[in-house]
Scaffold this motif. Sequence first.
Motif, mmCIF file in Angstrom:
data_model
loop_
_atom_site.group_PDB
_atom_site.id
_atom_site.type_symbol
_atom_site.label_atom_id
_atom_site.label_comp_id
_atom_site.label_asym_id
_atom_site.label_seq_id
_atom_site.Cartn_x
_atom_site.Cartn_y
_atom_site.Cartn_z
ATOM 1 N N UNK A 48 0.842 -1.186 0.151
ATOM 2 C CA UNK A 48 0.228 0.066 -0.004
ATOM 3 C C UNK A 48 1.163 1.404 -0.130
ATOM 4 N N UNK A 49 0.126 2.828 -0.923
ATOM 5 C CA UNK A 49 1.371 3.637 -0.914
ATOM 6 C C UNK A 49 0.122 4.748 0.009
ATOM 7 N N UNK A 50 1.248 5.721 0.431
ATOM 8 C CA UNK A 50 -0.146 6.378 1.376
ATOM 9 C C UNK A 50 0.100 8.288 0.991
ATOM 10 N N UNK A 51 0.828 8.670 -0.647
ATOM 11 C CA UNK A 51 0.707 9.701 -0.823
ATOM 12 C C UNK A 51 0.218 9.344 -2.232
ATOM 13 N N UNK A 52 -0.076 10.451 -2.838
ATOM 14 C CA UNK A 52 -0.609 11.034 -4.117
ATOM 15 C C UNK A 52 0.485 10.897 -5.004
ATOM 16 N N UNK A 53 1.605 11.359 -5.245
ATOM 17 C CA UNK A 53 2.743 10.675 -6.088
ATOM 18 C C UNK A 53 3.035 9.516 -5.907
ATOM 19 N N UNK A 54 2.754 8.640 -5.242
ATOM 20 C CA UNK A 54 3.890 7.402 -4.687
ATOM 21 C C UNK A 54 1.816 6.683 -5.907
ATOM 22 N N UNK A 55 1.159 7.356 -5.292
ATOM 23 C CA UNK A 55 -0.473 6.322 -5.753
ATOM 24 C C UNK A 55 0.259 6.473 -8.219
ATOM 25 N N UNK A 56 0.454 7.688 -8.108
ATOM 26 C CA UNK A 56 0.360 7.375 -9.371
ATOM 27 C C UNK A 56 0.841 7.198 -9.929
ATOM 28 N N UNK A 57 2.058 6.081 -9.201
ATOM 29 C CA UNK A 57 3.454 5.599 -10.104
ATOM 30 C C UNK A 57 2.752 4.555 -10.739
ATOM 31 N N UNK A 58 1.882 3.790 -9.606
ATOM 32 C CA UNK A 58 0.799 2.728 -9.664
ATOM 33 C C UNK A 58 0.369 2.691 -10.670
ATOM 34 N N UNK A 59 -0.837 3.686 -11.130
ATOM 35 C CA UNK A 59 -1.669 4.218 -11.481
ATOM 36 C C UNK A 59 -0.918 4.241 -13.123
ATOM 37 N N UNK A 60 0.400 4.998 -13.439
ATOM 38 C CA UNK A 60 1.100 4.823 -14.277
ATOM 39 C C UNK A 60 1.229 2.908 -15.021
ATOM 40 N N UNK A 61 1.685 2.573 -13.907
ATOM 41 C CA UNK A 61 1.444 1.051 -14.886
ATOM 42 C C UNK A 61 0.248 0.705 -15.322
ATOM 43 N N UNK A 62 -1.061 1.018 -15.200
ATOM 44 C CA UNK A 62 -1.908 1.507 -16.604
ATOM 45 C C UNK A 62 -1.993 0.497 -18.114
ATOM 46 N N UNK A 63 -0.864 1.677 -18.184
ATOM 47 C CA UNK A 63 -0.168 1.398 -19.631
ATOM 48 C C UNK A 63 0.668 0.225 -20.430
ATOM 49 N N UNK A 64 0.473 -0.222 -18.997
ATOM 50 C CA UNK A 64 1.208 -1.214 -19.272
ATOM 51 C C UNK A 64 2.476 -2.120 -18.475
ATOM 52 N N UNK A 65 2.163 -3.587 -17.504
ATOM 53 C CA UNK A 65 3.006 -3.923 -16.415
ATOM 54 C C UNK A 65 2.123 -4.198 -15.288
ATOM 55 N N UNK A 66 0.671 -3.336 -15.125
ATOM 56 C CA UNK A 66 -0.310 -3.332 -13.793
ATOM 57 C C UNK A 66 -1.557 -3.816 -14.722
ATOM 58 N N UNK A 67 -1.542 -4.852 -13.861
ATOM 59 C CA UNK A 67 -3.211 -5.162 -14.156
ATOM 60 C C UNK A 67 -4.432 -5.295 -13.019
ATOM 61 N N UNK A 68 -5.052 -4.590 -13.488
ATOM 62 C CA UNK A 68 -6.500 -4.148 -12.311
ATOM 63 C C UNK A 68 -7.517 -4.680 -12.271
ATOM 64 N N UNK A 69 -7.685 -5.368 -13.670
ATOM 65 C CA UNK A 69 -8.528 -7.010 -14.450
ATOM 66 C C UNK A 69 -7.535 -8.169 -12.577
ATOM 67 N N UNK A 70 -6.612 -8.828 -13.285
ATOM 68 C CA UNK A 70 -6.289 -9.877 -12.827
ATOM 69 C C UNK A 70 -6.209 -9.352 -10.993
ATOM 70 N N UNK A 71 -6.041 -8.276 -10.785
ATOM 71 C CA UNK A 71 -6.271 -8.190 -8.917
ATOM 72 C C UNK A 71 -8.067 -8.467 -8.552
#
Length: 426
Positions: A48-71
Amino acid sequence: MLPPGPRLPSPLQLAWFARDPAGLFESCHRRYGPVFTMRYPGFPPEVYVATAELAEQVYRTDAGGGNAGEARRDFLEPLVGAHSVLTLDGDDWAKHRKALTPPLRARQVAGYHDEIAAIAAEKIATWPLGEPFTLRDRMQEITLEIIIRLVFGIRDAGRIGRLRALLPRLIEAGGSMSVAMLPPRLREPMARLPFSPYARFLRVRAAVDAILFEEIARRRKEPEGTDVLSRLLATGLGDQEVRDELITLLIAGHETTATGLAWAFERLLRLPDVLRRLPDDEPYLDAVIKEVLRVRPVVYEAPRVLDAPLRLGGYEIPAGWYAGPSIPLVHHDAAVFPSPEEFRPERFLDGQQSRAWMPFGGGRRFCVGAQLALLEMRVIIREVLRRLELTAPDPAPEARRLANVTFAPARLTRVTARAHYPARTP
Ligand code: HEM
């Protein structure tokens, strides 16, 4: 280096989470900092991350590398099927997202304003006067009716009545631990045991599907309406895909919005100075809704399953792990929201916007129903306040408790209603 986290055995971490999720996030944040790891039995570790900046780094993985569907897939697939924007990733997700986005844009949903008001008025008229009741349940009746009539576009009274009875049963059975947490390889054998909870769930699902497929077939032959189903039918999705997306909109949009409304009243009834300015000051009402969703975000996380390692705040998160913001912690970041515990709608007046405000998640997986949810909240709060004076029988604030993937008020917002004398005019 891996992010720190509690060393307790994973079943105890889960038990802590289930008992006091908000307290758990706060305590881990204090102890380990803005990036920490939790471990729940049977799942990969979750960072888990607790700041907007770190959250955005996670959201950026939506362009490739992060799978919200699989979660979400293992819990949700029995309910929403294999063709849902919630559980798909990659090109399939993009195709479905493209079909769902246009009918749920602000300009499109604005056309539902009067019907939402009429549905709310119809239901509010049935609320008990002078005795305490649970507001969240009443809000669920309203948001369910909106899904059946405006999203599914069902007009036939018989079918509306059947869905009104069946859909809450479907959601309850599909969201229960014995269905959502059943390992996929046990689904087949459980389906063959007629009295297992899974088999019971399948019977309700079959009854709902029969109505939906009948409706889809009928509507393919009839001219278009303005509901979401009519618009989906024009996008080229097949019958099963359309059915899966209808259930998706129900699952993602019904309890969440009702819980957001329940929190709005839980807060407002304890803030007389704020309540006094409502409902007629429109910009203020919008700011109040944003502040409610900030101090009491309904959805507490927006995780992705990583298919490549991700560097976050000096740590390296391995592929295969979950990573995502703890939305309540991001919303209580004092660097962005000074005195974060205080309820101050003024933060959002004059169109002020912050990227740290993320009740609807972020990145490409940002909630597709956000505009509909905000419209529903605005219209329903206004309709309630014009008709009734609500009070909280117990003035103590309600704690946060876990209800599926949402944080709900512990007593689901207990209220007592009285009619305004004379009734306020719209
Ligand atoms: C107050 C009410 C609501 C809240 C707090 C909420 C919150 C969220 C959040 C946090 C996500 C995950 C975003 C991410 O992973 O970054 C999400 C996704 C989603 N929401 Fe909502 N939501 C609400 C209402 C609705 C409504 C009314 C609908 C539709 C009728 C809806 C449909 C969806 C769908 C389909 C997704 C999946 C999007 C995707 O993966 O592409 N939601 N919502």
